[in-house]
Design a protein around this motif. Structure first.
Motif, short mmCIF file in Angstrom:
data_model
loop_
_atom_site.label_atom_id
_atom_site.label_comp_id
_atom_site.label_asym_id
_atom_site.label_seq_id
_atom_site.Cartn_x
_atom_site.Cartn_y
_atom_site.Cartn_z
N GLY A 74 0.81 -1.20 0.00
CA GLY A 74 0.00 0.00 0.00
C GLY A 74 0.85 1.26 0.00
O GLY A 74 2.05 1.22 0.23
N LYS A 75 0.20 2.39 -0.25
CA LYS A 75 0.91 3.66 -0.32
C LYS A 75 1.55 4.05 1.00
O LYS A 75 2.63 4.64 1.05
CB LYS A 75 -0.04 4.76 -0.79
CG LYS A 75 -0.52 4.60 -2.23
CD LYS A 75 -1.42 5.74 -2.62
CE LYS A 75 -1.88 5.62 -4.07
NZ LYS A 75 -2.76 6.74 -4.48
N THR A 78 1.64 0.16 5.28
CA THR A 78 1.16 -0.41 6.54
C THR A 78 0.63 -1.83 6.38
O THR A 78 0.42 -2.52 7.37
CB THR A 78 0.03 0.46 7.12
OG1 THR A 78 -1.03 0.56 6.16
CG2 THR A 78 0.55 1.86 7.45
N LYS A 79 0.41 -2.28 5.15
CA LYS A 79 -0.10 -3.62 4.92
C LYS A 79 1.02 -4.65 5.02
O LYS A 79 2.20 -4.33 4.85
CB LYS A 79 -0.77 -3.70 3.55
CG LYS A 79 -2.00 -2.82 3.42
CD LYS A 79 -2.65 -2.99 2.06
CE LYS A 79 -3.90 -2.13 1.94
NZ LYS A 79 -4.54 -2.27 0.61
N SER A 80 0.62 -5.89 5.28
CA SER A 80 1.61 -6.96 5.45
C SER A 80 2.38 -7.22 4.17
O SER A 80 3.58 -7.50 4.20
CB SER A 80 0.91 -8.25 5.90
OG SER A 80 1.85 -9.28 6.16
N GLY A 81 1.70 -7.11 3.00
CA GLY A 81 2.36 -7.31 1.72
C GLY A 81 2.54 -8.78 1.38
O GLY A 81 2.10 -9.68 2.10
N ARG A 82 3.20 -9.00 0.27
CA ARG A 82 3.45 -10.37 -0.20
C ARG A 82 4.70 -10.38 -1.07
O ARG A 82 5.26 -9.34 -1.40
CB ARG A 82 2.26 -10.89 -1.01
CG ARG A 82 2.02 -10.13 -2.32
CD ARG A 82 0.97 -10.83 -3.16
NE ARG A 82 0.67 -10.12 -4.41
CZ ARG A 82 1.38 -10.22 -5.52
NH1 ARG A 82 2.45 -11.02 -5.56
NH2 ARG A 82 1.05 -9.56 -6.62
N LEU A 83 5.11 -11.60 -1.46
CA LEU A 83 6.21 -11.77 -2.39
C LEU A 83 5.65 -12.01 -3.79
O LEU A 83 4.45 -12.24 -3.95
CB LEU A 83 7.10 -12.95 -1.97
CG LEU A 83 7.73 -12.83 -0.58
CD1 LEU A 83 8.55 -14.07 -0.26
CD2 LEU A 83 8.59 -11.58 -0.47
N ASN A 84 6.50 -11.99 -4.77
CA ASN A 84 6.06 -12.10 -6.16
C ASN A 84 5.58 -13.51 -6.49
O ASN A 84 5.88 -14.48 -5.79
CB ASN A 84 7.20 -11.72 -7.10
CG ASN A 84 6.73 -10.81 -8.21
OD1 ASN A 84 5.66 -11.01 -8.77
ND2 ASN A 84 7.53 -9.81 -8.52
N PHE A 85 4.83 -13.60 -7.59
CA PHE A 85 4.41 -14.90 -8.12
C PHE A 85 5.56 -15.49 -8.94
O PHE A 85 6.62 -14.89 -9.09
CB PHE A 85 3.16 -14.73 -8.99
CG PHE A 85 1.97 -14.19 -8.25
CD1 PHE A 85 1.59 -14.74 -7.05
CD2 PHE A 85 1.25 -13.12 -8.76
CE1 PHE A 85 0.49 -14.26 -6.35
CE2 PHE A 85 0.15 -12.63 -8.07
CZ PHE A 85 -0.23 -13.19 -6.87
N CYS A 86 5.34 -16.67 -9.48
CA CYS A 86 6.34 -17.34 -10.31
C CYS A 86 5.96 -17.22 -11.78
O CYS A 86 4.78 -17.33 -12.14
CB CYS A 86 6.45 -18.82 -9.94
SG CYS A 86 7.23 -19.11 -8.32
#
Length: 232
Positions: A74-75, A78-86
């Motif tokens: 997020g801008k 503050t969000k947990s986020g994620r890693l990229n896909f394959c």
């Protein structure tokens, strides 16, 4: 004819005679039109194709991929986020859809907090689990870092709160893999992404390494939230 002119004529004739004699002494093969050289079939040739570990050595020169790191925070971050896909077959991630061939289940460092205890668990065991001190994100990251540091061929490249990125060099092929871990800020879940730096091979090496890492963390209570296909 003057003596001086006669002497000059004699010298010129002698030079021509010497040049003609020199040309006659040169082998005819040297005066023929040059031909393209033909490889001697009796001389053995060699190929490096299929040499064990060669592809891994060559792919070690590839730069680190640019798709690493936490995304989707997020801008305000503050969000947990994620890693990229394959986007290739020699890559696995716990952030893909469970129906995707690259999907592998995430880990938990606190099974009691994510419902790993079944409905058949005794009330006493459940009570003890609830009274057990909670493991913090910082404690979990320390355990994870220590497991990665102890793993053969691993080098930690970058670490920040909840995130760890390491390079793993395979002892059999010499190939380099990029492995990332992300600890959720909302639940005691650890997601990860493991990908070969080059384009060769399948995801078997990635799956086996992730399995071995998770087993090394088992004494600290870590478990897989699900089961990876084809691996125990």
């Amino acid at each position: 004819m003057s003596p001086k002119f006669a002497s000059a004529m004699c010298t010129a004739m002698n030079r021509r005679a010497a040049l003609a004699a020199a040309l006659l002494a040169i082998p005819s093969t040297m005066l023929s039109t040059p031909r393209t050289a033909v490889a001697d079939a009796s001389v053995p040739t060699f190929s490096l194709k299929g040499v064990p570990g060669l592809s891994g050595v060559l792919e070690n020169d590839l730069p680190r991929p640019g798709e690493l790191g936490i995304i989707g925070r997020g801008k305000d971050k503050t969000k947990s986020g994620r890693l990229n896909f394959c986007d290739k077959k020699n890559c696995i991630t716990s952030f893909a859809s469970p129906e995707d061939s690259s999907y592998v289940p995430p880990w938990t460092y606190a099974p009691d907090d994510v419902g790993i205890i079944s409905s058949y668990t005794s009330p006493l065991k459940r009570q003890l689990a609830e009274a057990k001190p909670k493991k913090t994100i910082e404690m979990a990251q320390t355990e994870l870092r220590q497991a990665v540091e102890a793993f053969p061929g691993a080098t930690i490249i970058r670490e920040e709160p909840r995130y760890l990125y390491a390079e793993f060099v395979d002892s059999r092929t010499g190939a380099t893999d990029d492995v990332e871990f992300l600890i959720s800020q909302d639940t005691p879940i650890v997601g990860y992404r493991s990908a070969a730096r080059g384009s060769r091979g399948d995801d078997r090496r990635q799956r086996e390494r992730i399995r071995d890492l998770r087993k090394s963390l088992a004494p600290q209570g870590w478990k897989s939230v699900g089961r990876a296909a084809g691996l125990d």
